[in-house]
Every structure is written in structure tokens, then in C-alpha cells.
Design an enzyme around this catalytic site. Structure first.
Site, short mmCIF file in Angstrom:
data_model
loop_
_atom_site.label_atom_id
_atom_site.label_comp_id
_atom_site.label_asym_id
_atom_site.label_seq_id
_atom_site.Cartn_x
_atom_site.Cartn_y
_atom_site.Cartn_z
CE LYS A 176 -1.68 2.85 2.96
NZ LYS A 176 -1.58 4.09 2.18
N GLY A 229 7.27 5.11 8.22
CA GLY A 229 6.40 6.28 8.36
C GLY A 229 6.62 6.93 9.71
CB SER A 230 4.65 9.42 11.57
OG SER A 230 3.41 8.76 11.78
CD GLU A 251 13.48 4.04 8.88
OE1 GLU A 251 13.89 4.73 9.85
OE2 GLU A 251 13.15 4.52 7.81
CB CYS A 285 13.23 9.20 8.56
SG CYS A 285 13.97 8.01 7.48
CD GLU A 386 10.50 12.82 11.81
OE1 GLU A 386 9.48 12.16 12.08
OE2 GLU A 386 11.46 12.36 11.15
C1 UN1 Z 1 14.18 8.15 4.65
O1 UN1 Z 1 14.35 9.32 4.88
O2 UN1 Z 1 13.11 7.60 4.97
O3 UN1 Z 1 20.01 7.88 3.84
C2 UN1 Z 1 15.16 7.30 3.95
C3 UN1 Z 1 19.23 8.56 3.22
C4 UN1 Z 1 18.42 7.93 2.09
C5 UN1 Z 1 17.25 7.22 2.63
C6 UN1 Z 1 16.37 8.05 3.50
N1 UN1 Z 1 19.28 7.03 1.35
O4 UN1 Z 1 19.03 9.74 3.48
#
Ligand code: UN1
Length: 496
Positions: A176, A229-230, A251, A285, A386
Site C-alpha cells: 500500500k 512512516g511516522s 522504520e 527521516c 520531528e
Molecule cells: C528516509 O528518509 O526515509 O540515507 C530514507 C538517506 C536515504 C534514505 C532516507 N538514502 O538519506
């Protein structure tokens, strides 16, 4: 402008959602540009996709792993041919600049070639049995039907991090995609199909979290969920999945610190800070959202950072020279605005940015100015929560030990960076920073696919993607073969 209507992929057939509903995918650089119309799926669509994936599993699991890997390899080759087209479509649906969307497709290509090699490894172990004429070994087994819920900021790379290791291991999948970026997932899955993936092995169910994501998490035949996601949504996923003991890989968020010591190469640290904070419009992230600067260089570093942040060219990511694209949607703009207010109310000093951009090249999209706060203290919310936008905080410190303490004083633990020429401090930081990733003299963003990816504390639940993803998508079977032709009792017959 006319736009295309996309359908779900279930058991090899393209089908509309049973709900009869659709949603529109808009270009964040120009909200009048509709990228496409996608199915707003519900529980019934999920159930059909699960049934199709279950059926496909019966044969896919028996395809030798090196053969499964060949399809991934071919997919990588096709992605190379389609890289430019897919990058342009990605910029159109989520905004980041072309150089970065090319990088996103490249990450999927890297993942395809890396995981294709795993098809000839997927190693298990052999070990001596404690009994004579008995053989002991462990083999990796697929889980069955697995579900994936993916974000909009890396809309091809992150689905590839999940789909490819799941597939090479022999699982069948339902994905999804985020409602802001379904097209890039469609492009990835279409490429897998063109590379020879059999029907039902990957199914796409598009839609929103509560209607399409939740039934996927709850379906009893879905054996595992991989979510990016969050932390708020991740917590809900975890709670729902716990009811039927479903393994989940989460993650989630970050509040990543770049530490700059007095002895650092200042120019390099500035380049890293700007790229880490404003690349992908801060919507990673792994984005740099705290810059911890040592007192001796703080004034100069701050002045130069602000000067360069002011000069960043914001606009449509497909246009030449644009360095920062729009935020993905109105809601993300609202979050950035909210945190600017919070930071100011807490006493942080707005050094540049802090507002939406609505003029000229930015008049039709969701743009936010690159924003820098000075005078931030570690207890402020702007230093702990964040934002997921182009907003970065400068925090000053006296000693190296204090910098480590501040860096660790938050709930998240994804990425960290240290700029210094002192090798002893570099290794101390590698040991002491509470994070899944530490960079020395490089920004907090830029992970490579064949390394472990993920974090500690509220960033994850202990799993890693990248090099360790196979561990999540397989389970172990212990196998004993007794060739003694008699009953041998472990722990009893060999106990003297
Ligand atoms: C993410 O922000 O969810 O290391 C992944 C990094 C990228 C992946 C980011 N290769 O910033």
C-alpha cells in the site's frame, strides 16, 4: 489537463477499488496539475489481494532463489533504461528536485542488483549434531504473504528496500503506497512485471491508512508487515499487529544531529549541513534537524549557514537551478508553520525563513522557505520533535562530552554526523552516539543500500533494512537428518 486513471494490481489483473472511490494525486509544485487518479481501496480490496498473494505463494516459494533473483536483476536493468522518465514522474508527484529523484530511482537499481546477488547466497548454517550419524542444519524459509506500507519521501527506493528482499526470499507481497505518491510504486511494480514477475506475486492496493492500511495489518493471512512512516502511525500498526503476534518491522522518525567541533573543516561542515537540512526539502527521516556547533566557531558558522540558506533557490524541482522543491502537501506546510510558532514562543531566534512562499515560481504549490533557528536549547520542543520540513535548529555547546549528551537527549535515534579532524573524538562518537547510523565528516543523509538501515529508541523496533532485510523476511527452520537407522535420543543417549 487530462490525467490518467490507475487501478489496483490484484492477481495480475488491473482492477478498480470495490469501494468505487478514487483519489487524486496532485503535483505539489503546481496543485492544478493532477498527476493521476488512483483507487481509494477498502478491506474488500485488501482481502482479494491477500487471496491472490496466497495463491501465488504456492508456486513462487518453489521457484529456486537464483531464478527469483534473475527477475530482480532484469528489473534493475529495466529501471536503468527508465530512470529519467521515472525520476521526472516522481518529481511531478512529490516535488523533490530531479537530481534527487534520479537518486531515488538509482537507489532502487542498486537494491535490485544487490539483492539479486542474495539469490545465490541466502545462507543457512550447518553444525555438528551431538549424536553420531546425525546431521544438523538450518535453512531460511519465506514467511508467506507479507504486507508493506510505504512513505512518500522515497517513493521508489523504500518500496524497493522492502519488495526485493521479500521476493528473493520467496514471499508474495501486497504493497500500500503512500496516498501522495502511488505513481512511483506503480512504476516500480510495472517494471517487476515487465521483468517477468508472475501474476499475484506482487499486488498493489492503493488508498489511505485507515481504510486500506489497517485491514492489511489485521488480515490473518498476512504473516508480517514492513512499515516506514511516522512514529505515531507506527505505534498504531504495532498495537494492531500485536493482537495476532504478527512480526512487524518499523522504520520511523528522527531528529538527527550534526555536531561541528571547533577543529572541523568549516566549509565541508557547511556543505553537509545545507544538504542534510534542506535536501528533499528536509523531508527525510535522516534529515539534519539539529546542528550542534562548538562555541569557538558558532558565530562564523551561523552567519555563513544563514547566508547560504537565504540563497537557496526554491521552486519546481524539474526546473534548472532549483535546489529545494515544495513540501509534499498542505498538511506538511501546516506542520512546518506550527513548529515555527512553537519555536518562537519558546524563545528560539528565527534567523531566516519561517514562512510559506507564494510568489512567482512558488505561486501554485506548497512551498516553505528554508528556515534556520538560532539560540535553541536542548529542552525546547523544536530541538526534540520531528518537523519533517525545511527547518533546522542551531544549538551551541562548550565541550565534546556535552555535545554527545545533547545529541543523545532525545527520543529518536536514527542518524548522526560529526565533523572533526580529531580521530580520537571521531571514534569516541562512533561508540557513544545513540543512533543506528553515524557519519564522520559527512552529512546525516545518504545511506547506502548494502549497509544496515534503521535506528534505536523511538525510531524503530529493532529491525534493520538494507543488508539485514533478509532476516526480517525469512524465518528459520532447523533440520535434523538421522542416518543411524536407530532411535537416538538427544540429551539422553549421549549423556554419559
Ligand atoms: C528516509 O528518509 O526515509 O540515507 C530514507 C538517506 C536515504 C534514505 C532516507 N538514502 O538519506
Amino acid at each position: 489537463m487530462s490525467h490518467r486513471t490507475y487501478l489496483n494490481l490484484i492477481g495480475g489483473e488491473w482492477l478498480p477499488a470495490r469501494t468505487g472511490k478514487t483519489f487524486r494525486n496532485l503535483n505539489p509544485a503546481n496543485r492544478e496539475d493532477v498527476v493521476g487518479e488512483f483507487p481509494a481501496s477498502g478491506a474488500e480490496d485488501v482481502a482479494r489481494a491477500v487471496a491472490a498473494a496466497k495463491k501465488a505463494f504456492a508456486t513462487w516459494r518453489l521457484v529456486p532463489a537464483p531464478k527469483r533473483a534473475e527477475i530482480l536483476y532484469r528489473c534493475g536493468q529495466l529501471l536503468q533504461e527508465r530512470k529519467e522518465q521515472y525520476a521526472r514522474e516522481m518529481t511531478r508527484e512529490m516535488g523533490k528536485v530531479l537530481a534527487e529523484t534520479r537518486g531515488d530511482v538509482q537507489e532502487a537499481i542498486d537494491e535490485a542488483f544487490y539483492v539479486a546477488g542474495e539469490g545465490r547466497r541466502l545462507f543457512g548454517k550447518t553444525t555438528p549434531s551431538e549424536l553420531q550419524n546425525k546431521f544438523a542444519m538450518s535453512v531460511r524459509m519465506p514467511l508467506g504473504v507479507v504486507g508493506m506500507i510505504t512513505p512518500w519521501n522515497f517513493p521508489m527506493a523504500i518500496p524497493s528496500w522492502k519488495l526485493f528482499p521479500a521476493l528473493v526470499s520467496g514471499n508474495t507481497c501486497i504493497i500500500k503506497p503512500a496516498e501522495d505518491t502511488p505513481l512511483s510504486t506503480y512504476n516500480l511494480v510495472q517494471t517487476l512485471v515487465d521483468a517477468g514477475l508472475p501474476p499475484g506475486v506482487v499486488n498493489i492496493v492503493a488508498g489511505f491508512g485507515p481504510d486500506a492500511g489497517a485491514p492489511l495489518v489485521e488480515h490473518p493471512d498476512v504473516r508480517a508487515i514492513s512499515f516506514t512512516g511516522s512514529s505515531e502511525v507506527g505505534s498504531l500498526v504495532a498495537q494492531r499487529a500485536a493482537a495476532n503476534f504478527k512480526p512487524i518491522s518499523l522504520e520511523m522518525g528522527g531528529k538527527n544531529a550534526q555536531i561541528v567541533l571547533d577543529d572541523a573543516n568549516l566549509e565541508l561542515a557547511l556543505d553537509g549541513a545545507l544538504w542534510g537540512a534542506f535536501g528533499t526539502t528536509g523531508q527525510r527521516c535522516t534529515a539534519t534537524s539539529r546542528i550542534l556547533v562548538q562555541k569557538g566557531i558558532a558565530a562564523e558558522f551561523t552567519a555563513r549557514l544563514v547566508e547560504r540558506a537565504k540563497k537557496l533557490k526554491v521552486g519546481n524541482g524539474v526546473d534548472d537551478g532549483v535546489e529545494v522543491g515544495p513540501q509534499v502537501n498542505e498538511q506538511q506546510i501546516e506542520t512546518s508553520k506550527k513548529y515555527v510558532e512553537i519555536a518562537q514562543a519558546e524563545g528560539a531566534k528565527l534567523l531566516t525563513g519561517g514562512q510559506t512562499l507564494t510568489e512567482d515560481a512558488c505561486s501554485k504549490g506548497t512551498f516553505f522557505a528554508p528556515t534556520v533557528f538560532g539560540g535553541v536549547t536542548p529542552a525546547m520542543r523544536i530541538a526534540r520533535e520531528e518537523v519533517f520540513g525545511p527547518v533546522v535548529s542551531l544549538i551551541e555547546f562548550d565541550t565534546f562530552e556535552k555535545a554527545i549528551e545533547i545529541a543523545n537527549s532525545i527520543d529518536y535515534g536514527l542518524s548522526t554526523a560529526l565533523y572533526t579532524k580529531d580521530v580520537n573524538r571521531a571514534f569516541t562518537a562512533i561508540r557513544d552516539l545513540e543512533a543506528g547510523i553515524t557519519y564522520i565528516n559527512a552529512p546525516t543523509i545518504g545511506a547506502e543500500v548494502h549497509m544496515p538501515f534503521g535506528g534505536v529508541k523511538h525510531t524503530g523496533n529493532g529491525h534493520r533494512e538494507g543488508s539485514e532485510a533478509i532476516d526480517f523476511f525469512t524465518t528459520w527452520k532447523a533440520v535434523y537428518v538421522d542416518y543411524s537407522d536407530k532411535l537416538q535420543r538427544a540429551q539422553i543417549d549421549n549423556a554419559e
